[in-house]
Design a protein around this motif. Structure first.
Motif, short mmCIF file in Angstrom:
data_model
loop_
_atom_site.label_atom_id
_atom_site.label_comp_id
_atom_site.label_asym_id
_atom_site.label_seq_id
_atom_site.Cartn_x
_atom_site.Cartn_y
_atom_site.Cartn_z
N SER A 99 0.89 -1.16 0.00
CA SER A 99 0.00 0.00 0.00
C SER A 99 0.93 1.21 0.00
O SER A 99 1.23 1.78 1.04
CB SER A 99 -0.90 -0.01 1.23
N GLU A 119 -5.24 6.92 1.08
CA GLU A 119 -6.11 5.92 1.71
C GLU A 119 -5.78 5.84 3.20
O GLU A 119 -4.61 5.77 3.57
CB GLU A 119 -5.91 4.54 1.07
N ASP A 121 -5.91 3.40 5.26
CA ASP A 121 -5.13 2.21 5.61
C ASP A 121 -3.64 2.41 5.31
O ASP A 121 -2.78 1.91 6.03
CB ASP A 121 -5.66 0.98 4.88
N SER A 122 -3.34 3.10 4.22
CA SER A 122 -1.95 3.39 3.90
C SER A 122 -1.34 4.30 4.96
O SER A 122 -0.21 4.08 5.41
CB SER A 122 -1.86 4.07 2.52
N SER A 124 -2.34 4.51 8.06
CA SER A 124 -2.24 3.71 9.28
C SER A 124 -0.94 2.91 9.30
O SER A 124 -0.24 2.86 10.32
CB SER A 124 -3.44 2.77 9.41
#
Length: 289
Positions: A99, A119, A121-122, A124
Motif C-alpha cells: 500500500s 487511503e 489504511d496506507s 495507518s
C-alpha cells in the motif's frame, strides 16, 4: 523524477494553502500538514483532532499521490515494509510497497516528508512504522499487546497473533480497555505507563486516549488450564523483544530496542500466563498484584 527528490520539492512548496490535523499517541503529538483537505478529513475521522492538546513534537508534511507515481520503483521492491538509516544517525527512509508510501524522517529536526496513496489504511501503516522510530528515541515501545486498567493501574497482555490478547482484555471483568491490538509502553515518573493507540484490533475500536500506570505484563499462552509463573528478567526481556513492532534490520536501532526491553523487564514484573478463554483466569492475575 526520483520520488525522494519529488517529495523534497513538494515540501519546499507546501507552506501556503495547507491544513493541519493533530494526532497524539502516548503523549507525543504530530501535526499532519497537507494541501489535500479531503484526505485530511478522512484521517480526522479515524485518527486525530483539529486542535493540538499541547506542544507539537513532530511535523509530517503529507502529499497524496496516485499509484502510478510509485511505478518507477517497482523493480526495486522488497515485498516488505522497511526502515533504513541514511546519511547519519538521525535520517531514515520509511517505505512500504503493498500500500505504497515513501517517507523521509529526521529524528533530530523532527520533520517528516511522506508521499502515499490517499487511503486511511496506507496512512495507518505509515503511522505504525513512524512511531516505532519515535518511541525508540523516547525509550519506549510499540508492543503487540492488549491492555486493561483498574484503579489507574494497567495490565498488559502480549504475545504473537492468535495468542488471545483481545480475548483476555474483553474477559477482564469490569475493567477499562486501554488497547486491544497495539499498546505503547513508555517511561513515566520512574516507572512505566501503558497507553492506547488509534490502531484497531478485533473489536474495531480505537483507545488512543486511554492510559494507566503499568503494574504488570503477561505473556499469553492458550491452554486447558489457568496457571501463572513469574519470568526472570533475562527471559522477560527476550520475550518482550520478540513482540515489539519494528520494521528494520539496522543493528544500532535493534540494539536500542532490546535495551529498552531489558530496562522494562528489570522494573516491571513479567509473567507467563496460561489461560482458558474464560473469566476465571482473572483471579490468578489479581493474586499477582
Amino acid at each position: 523524477m526520483n520520488i525522494l527528490q519529488d517529495i523534497e520539492i513538494i515540501a519546499r512548496k507546501s507552506s501556503a494553502g495547507t491544513e493541519r490535523l493533530f494526532i497524539t499517541m502516548g503523549g507525543t503529538t504530530c501535526a499532519v500538514i497537507s494541501q489535500d483537505s479531503a484526505f485530511l478529513g478522512k484521517l480526522h475521522e479515524r485518527f486525530g483532532s483539529a486542535e493540538p492538546p499541547g506542544k507539537v513534537d513532530y511535523e509530517i508534511i503529507l502529499t497524496p499521490a496516485p499509484h502510478r507515481e510509485f511505478a518507477a520503483d517497482e523493480d526495486r521492491r522488497s515485498g516488505r515494509p522497511s526502515i533504513n538509516r541514511v546519511k547519519s544517525g538521525s535520517n531514515y527512509i520509511i517505505k512500504q510497497d503493498d500500500s505504497p508510501f515513501l517517507a523521509i524522517v529526521n529524528t533530530l529536526s523532527r520533520k517528516v516528508l511522506v508521499k502515499m496513496l490517499p487511503e486511511p489504511d496506507s496512512f495507518s501503516g505509515f503511522l505504525r512504522m513512524l512511531f516505532t522510530l519515535i518511541l525508540a528515541d523516547e525509550k519506549a515501545l510499540l508492543l503487540n499487546a492488549s491492555a486493561v486498567s483498574e484503579n489507574g493501574q494497567g495490565r498488559v497482555f502480549f504475545g504473537p497473533s492468535g495468542c488471545g490478547k483481545t480475548t483476555a482484555a474483553r474477559l477482564a471483568p469490569e475493567h477499562g480497555i486501554i488497547a486491544d491490538d497495539l499498546a505503547i509502553i513508555k517511561p513515566h515518573h520512574g516507572g512505566y505507563r501503558v497507553c492506547g493507540t488509534p490502531f484497531r484490533g478485533d473489536s474495531n475500536e480505537s483507545h488512543d486516549n486511554a492510559r494507566a500506570e503499568l503494574s504488570g505484563l503477561y505473556l499469553l499462552k492458550k491452554d486447558g488450564e489457568n496457571r501463572i509463573s513469574a519470568m526472570d528478567s533475562t527471559r522477560a526481556a527476550a520475550e518482550l523483544y520478540h513482540n515489539v513492532l519494528f520494521f528494520t534490520d539496522d543493528n544500532k536501532l535493534l540494539n536500542r530496542v532490546f535495551r529498552i526491553c531489558r530496562d522494562l523487564a528489570n522494573k516491571i514484573p513479567v509473567y507467563e500466563l496460561h489461560f482458558q478463554p474464560g473469566p476465571s483466569f482473572w483471579e490468578l492475575v489479581k493474586k499477582q498484584s
